[in-house]
Scaffold this active site. Sequence first.
Site, PDB file in Angstrom:
ATOM      1  N   ASP A  12      21.424 -41.713   4.687  1.00  0.00           N
ATOM      2  CA  ASP A  12      20.679 -42.207   3.542  1.00  0.00           C
ATOM      3  C   ASP A  12      21.583 -43.112   2.715  1.00  0.00           C
ATOM      4  OD1 ASP A  12      22.319 -40.527   2.043  1.00  0.00           O
ATOM      5  OD2 ASP A  12      20.679 -39.350   1.210  1.00  0.00           O
ATOM      6  N   HIS A  13      21.082 -43.536   1.576  1.00  0.00           N
ATOM      7  CA  HIS A  13      21.816 -44.465   0.713  1.00  0.00           C
ATOM      8  C   HIS A  13      23.139 -43.897   0.197  1.00  0.00           C
ATOM      9  CE1 HIS A  13      19.088 -41.986  -1.660  1.00  0.00           C
ATOM     10  NE2 HIS A  13      20.016 -42.025  -2.613  1.00  0.00           N
ATOM     11  N   CYS A  69      24.559 -37.758   4.597  1.00  0.00           N
ATOM     12  CA  CYS A  69      23.973 -38.000   3.284  1.00  0.00           C
ATOM     13  C   CYS A  69      25.035 -37.623   2.258  1.00  0.00           C
ATOM     14  CB  CYS A  69      22.658 -37.252   3.090  1.00  0.00           C
ATOM     15  SG  CYS A  69      22.741 -35.449   3.087  1.00  0.00           S
ATOM     16  N   THR A  71      25.653 -34.892   0.566  1.00  0.00           N
ATOM     17  CA  THR A  71      26.245 -33.567   0.803  1.00  0.00           C
ATOM     18  C   THR A  71      26.125 -33.101   2.245  1.00  0.00           C
ATOM     19  OG1 THR A  71      24.194 -32.401   0.301  1.00  0.00           O
ATOM     20  CG2 THR A  71      25.710 -32.820  -1.559  1.00  0.00           C
ATOM     21  N   HIS A 102      30.178 -22.718  20.679  1.00  0.00           N
ATOM     22  CA  HIS A 102      29.454 -21.446  20.624  1.00  0.00           C
ATOM     23  C   HIS A 102      27.964 -21.590  20.336  1.00  0.00           C
ATOM     24  CE1 HIS A 102      33.268 -18.831  19.797  1.00  0.00           C
ATOM     25  NE2 HIS A 102      33.386 -19.606  20.858  1.00  0.00           N
ATOM     26  N   ARG A 136      28.271 -15.720  27.147  1.00  0.00           N
ATOM     27  CA  ARG A 136      27.645 -14.892  26.110  1.00  0.00           C
ATOM     28  C   ARG A 136      27.054 -15.753  24.994  1.00  0.00           C
ATOM     29  NH1 ARG A 136      33.165 -14.662  24.618  1.00  0.00           N
ATOM     30  NH2 ARG A 136      33.502 -14.835  22.386  1.00  0.00           N
ATOM     31  N   HIS A 137      27.618 -16.932  24.796  1.00  0.00           N
ATOM     32  CA  HIS A 137      27.104 -17.829  23.756  1.00  0.00           C
ATOM     33  C   HIS A 137      25.742 -18.395  24.158  1.00  0.00           C
ATOM     34  CE1 HIS A 137      30.980 -17.379  21.972  1.00  0.00           C
ATOM     35  NE2 HIS A 137      31.558 -17.864  23.055  1.00  0.00           N
ATOM     36  N   ARG A 140      23.043 -16.043  23.185  1.00  0.00           N
ATOM     37  CA  ARG A 140      22.763 -16.085  21.746  1.00  0.00           C
ATOM     38  C   ARG A 140      21.994 -17.340  21.363  1.00  0.00           C
ATOM     39  NH1 ARG A 140      28.906 -14.210  21.003  1.00  0.00           N
ATOM     40  NH2 ARG A 140      28.562 -12.008  21.481  1.00  0.00           N
TER      41      ARG A 140
END
Length: 157
Positions: A12-13, A69, A71, A102, A136-137, A140
């Site tokens: 975004d801006h 963006c 954040t 993972h 195992r990942h 999940r």
Amino acid sequence: MNTARKIAIGCDHGAYLLKDLVKKHLDDLGIEYIDFGTNGPESVNYPVYAHAVCEAIQSGAAELGILLCSTGIGMSMAANKHHGIRAALCADTYSARFTRMHNNANVICMGALTTGNGLALDILDAFLSAEFEGGRHETRVNMFMQLEKTECEKERD
């Protein structure tokens, strides 16, 4: 680093300057990308760009995505509303590496105002250089992807 993949990028801006830096870094690494914008400081709605990047991954036009963006929070929330997308907001290299290894994340989100430029490139390198470990990942990841399928079925009923 695997350079055979194509990456979809959107921002975004609040993050167009970081996107330009990321694009130059990808150019230097020889990694192909599709830029979905935005390209300036004029206010835009970040879900539009998250959607474009996620559609590129869903269609197979891109293998991975980068969303930026101010954040990274809004982009990660918008991206994770898309079927098959596993977006992770990362502010450190450890999380970026392990979300690929993972969680088989296919989109990395970062904040231009919360992550310095040098660190952002290090985070991106950690994300791009890691590979899903499976095992195992995979069990999940399949479990949480089943949650997505179950929620979609509820919406249809």
